[in-house]
Design an enzyme around this catalytic site. Structure first.
Site, PDB file in Angstrom:
ATOM      1  N   ASP A 155      43.589 -25.648  55.700  1.00 47.08           N
ATOM      2  CA  ASP A 155      44.588 -24.693  56.191  1.00 47.08           C
ATOM      3  C   ASP A 155      44.631 -23.434  55.316  1.00 47.08           C
ATOM      4  OD1 ASP A 155      46.584 -23.693  57.768  1.00 47.08           O
ATOM      5  OD2 ASP A 155      48.165 -24.987  56.983  1.00 47.08           O
ATOM      6  N   HIS A 201      38.150 -17.367  58.427  1.00 41.92           N
ATOM      7  CA  HIS A 201      37.458 -18.562  58.936  1.00 41.92           C
ATOM      8  C   HIS A 201      36.010 -18.600  58.430  1.00 41.92           C
ATOM      9  CE1 HIS A 201      40.893 -19.605  61.261  1.00 41.92           C
ATOM     10  NE2 HIS A 201      40.775 -18.650  62.148  1.00 41.92           N
ATOM     11  N   LEU A 236      26.516 -39.552  52.562  1.00 44.75           N
ATOM     12  CA  LEU A 236      27.885 -39.098  52.840  1.00 44.75           C
ATOM     13  C   LEU A 236      28.061 -39.039  54.355  1.00 44.75           C
ATOM     14  CD1 LEU A 236      30.604 -37.625  51.959  1.00 44.75           C
ATOM     15  CD2 LEU A 236      29.364 -35.494  52.334  1.00 44.75           C
TER      16      LEU A 236
HETATM   17  C1  FPP Z   1      43.417 -23.258  59.480  1.00 44.64           C
HETATM   18  O1  FPP Z   1      43.602 -21.951  59.047  1.00 44.64           O
HETATM   19  C2  FPP Z   1      42.050 -23.505  59.826  1.00 44.64           C
HETATM   20  C3  FPP Z   1      41.586 -23.703  61.104  1.00 44.64           C
HETATM   21  C4  FPP Z   1      42.416 -23.636  62.318  1.00 44.64           C
HETATM   22  C5  FPP Z   1      40.202 -23.985  61.368  1.00 44.64           C
HETATM   23  C6  FPP Z   1      39.421 -24.525  60.217  1.00 44.64           C
HETATM   24  C7  FPP Z   1      38.076 -24.035  60.401  1.00 44.64           C
HETATM   25  C8  FPP Z   1      37.208 -23.690  59.439  1.00 44.64           C
HETATM   26  C9  FPP Z   1      37.392 -23.877  57.995  1.00 44.64           C
HETATM   27  C10 FPP Z   1      35.936 -23.078  59.826  1.00 44.64           C
HETATM   28  C11 FPP Z   1      35.271 -23.712  60.972  1.00 44.64           C
HETATM   29  C12 FPP Z   1      34.737 -25.080  60.685  1.00 44.64           C
HETATM   30  C13 FPP Z   1      33.537 -25.486  61.115  1.00 44.64           C
HETATM   31  C14 FPP Z   1      33.059 -26.881  60.917  1.00 44.64           C
HETATM   32  C15 FPP Z   1      32.673 -24.551  61.767  1.00 44.64           C
HETATM   33  P1  FPP Z   1      44.657 -21.087  59.854  1.00 44.64           P
HETATM   34  O2  FPP Z   1      43.909 -20.182  60.755  1.00 44.64           O
HETATM   35  O3  FPP Z   1      45.656 -21.956  60.529  1.00 44.64           O
HETATM   36  O4  FPP Z   1      45.307 -20.289  58.678  1.00 44.64           O
HETATM   37  P2  FPP Z   1      46.796 -19.745  58.622  1.00 44.64           P
HETATM   38  O5  FPP Z   1      47.716 -20.931  58.757  1.00 44.64           O
HETATM   39  O6  FPP Z   1      46.858 -19.116  57.281  1.00 44.64           O
HETATM   40  O7  FPP Z   1      46.950 -18.773  59.750  1.00 44.64           O
END
Ligand code: FPP
Length: 252
Positions: free
Chosen positions: A26, A43, A137
């Protein structure tokens, strides 16, 4: 993932070392906002952090690493952001699959495939098929995943067996339901980490988390690294897991 909570006894051969770590990655958006960058850049940097953490998990002797990469609820985000996240998954598999395979990583995917674009389904299947025999893994990618949806599907499948006369309702207990979840052969997570300081599960592995230790880390996901993972594992090692029993000192 099985519903039987048991202490980790495999891996680096220490009960205080987690066999299965699950991560809610997150804070990508806030990381980007704090730098005046678009959310997509957060991201993208999140994928870079993921690469490092997969390597670190392997080096630290973790056998299962589950990552929450797209939740069933993420569909409520703007279409452009959904497109960015799907684009990153495509690129991650296309660019990193060969390296993951070389490094002995087995890729597993949990979540709903129905409704995903055919090329995404094909990439997920390719990753699972290519790495099927690896065992250093297990990287479990929760994609289009929601815990309530997973449990509802398990209940549906059991209900169908009852309706078809193949199962007696009284034979269904927690173990049975656990066997109908997306990856029943994977042990429950010992440790669930959430970055960005938020303190909730957000529909992630709620059945499997019954006895998981939860560690909330105040850094945003793009800044999470091997040292942060080691810190969370050290916190885990300080916890006493009782699985509903008594403390070791008083339980004998
Ligand atoms: C949360 O940050 C993260 C996500 C919704 C997606 C997690 C994805 C990645 C780390 C990259 C993609 C993964 C792969 C395997 C390709 P948020 O956008 O909710 O952050 P915020 O709460 O600060 O807005």
């Amino acid at each position: 993932m099985s519903n039987v909570a048991a202490p980790a006894t495999e891996g680096p051969d220490r009960a205080d070392h987690p066999l299965h770590v699950a991560i809610i990655m997150d804070g990508n958006g806030r990381w980007a906002a704090a730098r005046g960058l678009p959310r997509a850049e957060g991201h993208r940097r999140g994928v870079e952090a993921l690469r490092k953490v997969v390597r670190a998990a392997s080096e630290l002797g973790i056998l299962y690493l589950t990552i929450f990469s797209f939740s069933a609820e993420n569909w409520s985000r703007p279409a452009t952001e959904i497109g960015d996240l799907f684009g990153l998954l495509r690129r991650f598999i296309r660019n990193d699959l060969a390296t993951l395979h070389r490094d002995g990583v087995r890729v597993r995917v949990i979540g709903e495939r129905e409704g995903l674009e055919p090329d995404i389904c094909a990439l997920l299947k390719e990753a699972e098929d290519l790495t099927r025999d690896n065992n250093r893994l297990n990287l479990v990618v929760a994609f289009n995943y929601g815990s309530r949806q997973e449990i509802a599907h398990a209940a549906q499948r059991l209900a169908r067996e009852v309706a078809d006369g193949k199962r007696d309702p009284s034979s269904i207990d927690a173990d049975t339901l656990g066997q109908y979840l997306d990856a029943p052969d994977i042990p429950d997570p010992d440790l669930i980490i959430r970055t960005s300081g938020e303190q909730r599960l957000s529909n992630f592995l709620m059945w499997q988390a019954a006895y998981s230790e939860l560690v909330f880390v105040p850094v945003h996901w793009p800044d999470f690294d091997k040292a942060a993972l080691e810190g969370a594992i050290a916190e885990y090692a300080r916890r006493e897991r009782r699985f509903g029993g008594l403390a070791a000192k008083t339980g004998s």
